[in-house]
Design an enzyme around this catalytic site. Structure first.
Site, PDB file in Angstrom:
ATOM      1  N   TRP A 137      34.816  72.999  32.146  1.00  7.31           N
ATOM      2  CA  TRP A 137      34.850  71.712  32.859  1.00  7.31           C
ATOM      3  C   TRP A 137      34.273  70.597  32.006  1.00  7.31           C
ATOM      4  CZ3 TRP A 137      38.481  72.102  36.002  1.00  7.31           C
ATOM      5  CH2 TRP A 137      38.644  73.213  36.839  1.00  7.31           C
TER       6      TRP A 137
ATOM      7  N   ASP B  81      28.554  66.190  36.526  1.00  6.77           N
ATOM      8  CA  ASP B  81      29.499  66.860  37.415  1.00  6.77           C
ATOM      9  C   ASP B  81      28.685  67.876  38.216  1.00  6.77           C
ATOM     10  OD1 ASP B  81      31.428  68.447  38.603  1.00  6.77           O
ATOM     11  OD2 ASP B  81      32.566  68.840  36.751  1.00  6.77           O
TER      12      ASP B  81
ATOM     13  N   LYS C 125      33.822  73.208  47.019  1.00  9.93           N
ATOM     14  CA  LYS C 125      32.875  74.290  46.775  1.00  9.93           C
ATOM     15  C   LYS C 125      31.781  74.303  47.847  1.00  9.93           C
ATOM     16  CE  LYS C 125      35.031  74.480  42.712  1.00  9.93           C
ATOM     17  NZ  LYS C 125      35.312  73.621  41.563  1.00  9.93           N
TER      18      LYS C 125
END
Ligand SMILES: *Cc1c(COP(=O)(O)O)cnc(C)c1O
Length: 361
Positions: A102, A172, A196
């Site tokens: 990511w 993030d 999530k």
């Protein structure tokens, strides 16, 4: 009805209380005679939902007044471009720590907008640790400094934030938001895809310090300009209404059923400790992450034998534990134990692992 224990990295489990509440309000939300999916986003009844969602998030994460909360679409991945579009303004430069896929994607996307420097990476050991950072190696004139706080795929998490001085820290937090307290004032910008720990896919939350988004930029497409969304209270266009409503229910669950973010954090620590303690003494299973970099949310582990890993995954599904297969770059297994995974789910998984270990000596 029988529900499985879902260890998916995302989309992942939602609290059962939230699903039941949403089901009971599906046809008629709060006497409005409509589903939240059907109502106008400009209606008073929806206004109460979005405002309620924002104020709960502000309360739970203790977000200072000089930060804007934006409810956007496009997933966490669209932020990989929106961040440089909006924040690479002065020197067109940013620093990155590469701790997995990511962070790498965010870095590649930002390279389209300016100079990107990698200050550290843990690629040498398949991202199984968070690299030690030396602030003397950071760019003095970066527009921001970027990290991925919890690495969903590799199961690592920062135990200490980099000291970036006046340079805004951007993080993030897709896979750790609401799992632990966070000092928002240490960041310039935080963002998370909802699927999530916050609700269904389709909602992306951005928390950004006001002074970083002063003024609309003519060169930035309207829908990608934070200032436009901030000015319009996330209502420039139709927001992801239903996802915002579920997010509000999740926040109410954290506040009222769990008892707030500190309680949530304690519960997550307890759940993760059960699993890591088991892994540390197991003769068959082994955690893949260095102990001081371990995530509370994503726990990768292996047996060291690919065939045995496959057998474990197959038998786990039959026993009602789903999505335990690890990411293809790590192999083995990964148990994602987000907020909504009950402690019984972790306890039962460990029991199952013990049984498997005994049968496969
Ligand atoms: C899941 C995830 C993403 C990607 O999210 P999308 O909403 O699918 O774009 C980005 N970063 C992290 C840390 C994630 O866990």
């Amino acid at each position: 009805m029988s529900r499985v224990y879902n260890f998916s990295a995302g989309p992942s489990m939602l609290p059962e209380a939230v699903l039941k509440r949403a089901a009971s309000e599906m046809l008629d939300y709060n006497g409005s005679g409509q589903s939240v999916m059907e109502m106008s986003h400009r209606s008073k009844v929806f206004e109460e939902i979005i405002n309620g969602c924002e104020s709960l998030l502000r309360e739970i994460l203790n977000i200072p007044d000089n930060y804007k909360v934006l409810f956007l679409q496009g997933g966490a991945s669209s932020q990989f471009a929106m961040i440089p579009m909006n924040l690479m303004k002065k020197h067109h430069k940013a620093d990155f720590v590469i701790t997995g896929q990511w962070a790498k994607k965010a870095y590649s996307e930002a390279q389209k907008y300016g100079e990107c420097n990698v200050v550290a990476s843990s690629a040498d050991k398949t991202f199984s640790y968070i690299p030690k950072l030396d602030s003397s190696t950071f760019s003095k004139d970066a527009d921001y400094f970027y990290i991925c706080m919890n690495n969903t795929i590799y199961g690592t998490h920062y135990s200490e934030l980099p000291d970036t001085g006046d340079i805004p820290l951007v993080a993030d937090i897709s896979s750790c938001i609401l799992s632990e307290p966070v000092d928002v004032s240490k960041f310039g910008l935080l963002f998370a895809g909802a699927q999530k720990n916050m609700g269904p896919a389709g909602l992306t939350v951005v928390i950004v310090r006001e002074d970083l988004i002063q003024g609309v930029d003519e060169k930035v497409p309207t829908m990608f300009d934070y200032a436009i969304h901030a000015k319009n209270d996330s209502m420039y266009n139709t927001p992801p209404c239903y996802a915002i409503y579920i997010c509000k229910l999740v926040l109410e669950w954290i506040k009222n059923d769990i008892g707030g973010i500190d309680k949530m954090y304690a519960l997550n620590q307890k759940k993760a400790k059960l699993l890591y303690d088991f892994l540390d003494q197991s003769k068959l299973f082994k955690g893949t992450v260095e102990p001081d970099s371990r995530s509370l949310m994503n726990v990768p582990f292996v047996t060291g034998d690919e065939d045995l890993d496959k057998k474990f995954i197959k038998e786990s599904v039959e026993a009602g534990f789903v999505n335990l297969k690890g990411h293809r770059t790590v192999g083995g297994m990964r148990a994602s134990i987000y907020n909504a995974m009950p402690i019984e789910g972790v306890e039962k998984l460990i029991e199952f692992m013990k049984k498997f270990e005994a049968e496969n000596q």
